[in-house]
Every structure is written in C-alpha cells, then in structure tokens.
Scaffold this active site. Structure first.
Site, PDB file in Angstrom:
ATOM      1  N   GLY A  22      57.793  80.115 -61.069  1.00  0.00           N
ATOM      2  CA  GLY A  22      57.741  80.573 -62.454  1.00  0.00           C
ATOM      3  C   GLY A  22      56.330  80.958 -62.857  1.00  0.00           C
ATOM      4  O   GLY A  22      55.490  81.245 -62.008  1.00  0.00           O
ATOM      5  N   HIS A  28      53.857  88.632 -59.240  1.00  0.00           N
ATOM      6  CA  HIS A  28      55.289  88.411 -58.989  1.00  0.00           C
ATOM      7  C   HIS A  28      56.084  89.707 -59.179  1.00  0.00           C
ATOM      8  O   HIS A  28      57.032  89.969 -58.450  1.00  0.00           O
ATOM      9  CB  HIS A  28      55.838  87.326 -59.923  1.00  0.00           C
ATOM     10  CG  HIS A  28      55.246  85.969 -59.700  1.00  0.00           C
ATOM     11  ND1 HIS A  28      54.356  85.404 -60.572  1.00  0.00           N
ATOM     12  CD2 HIS A  28      55.412  85.074 -58.688  1.00  0.00           C
ATOM     13  CE1 HIS A  28      54.003  84.206 -60.121  1.00  0.00           C
ATOM     14  NE2 HIS A  28      54.625  83.980 -58.984  1.00  0.00           N
ATOM     15  N   VAL A 167      47.677  90.997 -55.551  1.00  0.00           N
ATOM     16  CA  VAL A 167      47.347  91.827 -56.720  1.00  0.00           C
ATOM     17  C   VAL A 167      46.121  91.206 -57.390  1.00  0.00           C
ATOM     18  O   VAL A 167      46.043  89.981 -57.546  1.00  0.00           O
ATOM     19  CB  VAL A 167      48.535  91.897 -57.709  1.00  0.00           C
ATOM     20  CG1 VAL A 167      48.179  92.732 -58.925  1.00  0.00           C
ATOM     21  CG2 VAL A 167      49.757  92.465 -57.009  1.00  0.00           C
ATOM     22  N   ARG A 178      47.706  79.843 -61.828  1.00  0.00           N
ATOM     23  CA  ARG A 178      46.703  78.842 -62.221  1.00  0.00           C
ATOM     24  C   ARG A 178      45.500  79.465 -62.940  1.00  0.00           C
ATOM     25  O   ARG A 178      44.684  78.729 -63.485  1.00  0.00           O
ATOM     26  CB  ARG A 178      46.236  78.047 -60.996  1.00  0.00           C
ATOM     27  CG  ARG A 178      47.326  77.133 -60.446  1.00  0.00           C
ATOM     28  CD  ARG A 178      46.835  76.259 -59.309  1.00  0.00           C
ATOM     29  NE  ARG A 178      47.774  75.189 -59.008  1.00  0.00           N
ATOM     30  CZ  ARG A 178      48.632  75.210 -57.990  1.00  0.00           C
ATOM     31  NH1 ARG A 178      48.686  76.243 -57.178  1.00  0.00           N
ATOM     32  NH2 ARG A 178      49.450  74.188 -57.786  1.00  0.00           N
TER      33      ARG A 178
END
Ligand code: PAF
Length: 275
Positions: A22, A28, A167, A178
């Site tokens: 998540g 992502h 990326v 993080r």
C-alpha cells in the site's frame, strides 16, 4: 513461456499481480502499467506484512492510505484489489514458512535478519491465493527481486517475474513509501544515496566505483542531519555476493543508510567492461 501463453486463474485471459504494502505512489503506478502490458487483467495486493518487519522496525507506523490506494488502482485500470487483514493471511498457530537461505543473510539481509524469510513467505502465499501468470516487482528492492526470482526457480513456481525500473524524483531521490517520513532537512541529506550511485556509475572498475560512491556518502555523514551508512556494495545481480575487481558484466551498486529515523535503500545496475 510468453506471459500471454500462461494458464493462470482468470477465465478468458492472463493475470498479472502487483504485490504491494500500500501507500501507493508513482513507482507503484509504473509497476501496474508494466503489468498491464504483459497480461489481460491486473490484480494489486495491499498487505503490510508483519512477518518482514523485525521488532523495533516501522511496522506499526508504516503508512496506510487504503482509500487513496483504491483510487490509484481504479485510475490505473486494476481489476482486483486483494487486501486481506493480517488475521486472514496467517493462521494463529502458523508453523511453516519459506527460508530465504544464505542469500537472505547477506547485504540487506545482514541488517534485517529474517526479513527475506518474511517477504518470500508472503509472496509465495500471494502467488498461491491469486494464481497470477505474471508478477511485477520494483528494481528499487533489487535483492528482493533477485530472491523472488530465486524462489520461483528453486520451487518451480508457474509464474513469470518481471522487474520494473526504479522511478525517481527529478532530483534523483528514488520513490519510496517511506519518503513521507522525511523532513525537508532529512530529504536534503537523503539525496546523497542517489548522488553516490551516480558518482559510482561514472567509473569502470569496482574499487573506483565503490571509492567514488563512498566519498559522497562520507560527506553526507557529516551533513546536518547526518547520514548513517549501513552499507554500500557492488554485487552480482543474481547472488548478491561481492564482485571481484576484474568483474565484467552486470553488477548492482547498492546502498542503504539511515537519515534521521528513516532507513532508505537504493541501487543501480551497472555493466562493467566489455559485455
Ligand atoms: O516490496 C514490497 O512492497 C513488499 O516487500 C512485498 C513484495 C509486497 C511483500 O510484502
């Protein structure tokens, strides 16, 4: 086998899985886009896996942004989001897990004992539950990607593993869930990780590569706030053992450091000498 020829669990097409914890970001999104290029349907799993966090690590404060994650998945055309609760993933009397072996104890594994056992255990469970033809992981976690490829080979798992490029922000910082822990000052110091990789990549011999990367990290160690280096190493991409000084071919220049209370990792794949 070509991904399109797979025989996964979705009638009428192939399925790609993007496993995540998540707190989805642009990195992502790029995994999801790569997944869409390689399969008819894409599933994303969202599960903060307690098994891969040691006591004292950031499991309880790991960012949980499920509503935004769902919006990102919808915008990227994801067909299924699998988000089990911890109690649904692991039986209370769980006994059996995956052992990452020697490779799980080196580099990142030396600083996070048991981490790769936890990662491989949850990834194997996700493969069994979702039955993807293809699974996509970020190159940012280079050792994780190598270990998952190793598990697929060692355990004959019927899934094609794809790695997606890291990326970065325009200033070089690798995207990570993080990064949101970083203060502005922390973020300034954290740029030393990608800067060290860039400096290292300007050289051709392992000792020069490591020397140049270390020089950047040494400077950051006296910055404010200081960078606390865990490791910088040049390793074989498949085994994560250090490459010799006459190495030719691919090598991963990997770095891990703490800035403030945030631990960050980054890496770049280099091709040394005539390939
Ligand atoms: O890279 C991650 O987010 C996690 O390690 C993974 C692969 C989803 C397993 O929990």
């Amino acid at each position: 086998m070509d991904a399109a020829g797979g025989s996964g669990g979705v009638p009428g097409g192939t399925l790609a899985l993007v496993p995540t914890m998540g707190a989805l970001h642009e990195g992502h999104r790029s995994l999801i886009r790569l997944a869409r290029e390689h399969a008819d349907h894409v599933a994303v799993s969202v599960f903060v896996n307690p098994l891969q966090f040691a006591p004292g690590e950031d499991f309880s404060r790991y960012p949980r942004t499920f509503d935004t994650d769902l919006e990102i998945c919808a915008a990227e055309g994801v067909g299924l989001v699998f988000a089990p609760a911890a109690g649904e993933m692991y039986l209370p009397d769980r006994q059996v897990g995956v052992c990452a072996g020697r490779m799980g104890t080196v580099v990142e594994g030396a600083f996070r004992p048991g981490h790769f056992d936890g990662v491989l255990t949850v990834v194997l469970k996700l493969f069994n539950l979702v039955r993807p033809d293809v699974a996509v992981f970020g190159q940012k976690d280079a050792q994780q990607l190598a270990m998952i490829r190793r598990m697929v080979a060692d355990l004959d798992l019927p899934v094609t593993v794809l790695g997606a490029p890291t990326v970065r922000e325009p200033d070089g910082l690798a995207l990570s869930s993080r990064n949101r822990y970083l203060s502005e000052a922390d973020r300034g110091t954290a740029l030393a990780l990608s800067a060290a990789l860039r400096e290292g990549a300007r050289h051709g011999r392992p000792r020069d590569i490591l020397g140049a990367a270390r020089a950047v990290l040494d400077q950051a160690a006296v910055a404010s706030p200081p960078l606390a280096l865990d490791y910088v190493c040049l390793v074989d991409p498949a085994t994560f053992t250090a490459v010799p000084d006459d190495h030719r071919g691919e090598a991963v220049l990997a770095v891990a450091a703490k800035v403030g209370s945030t631990r960050l990792i980054d890496n770049v794949v280099l091709t040394l000498g005539p390939s």
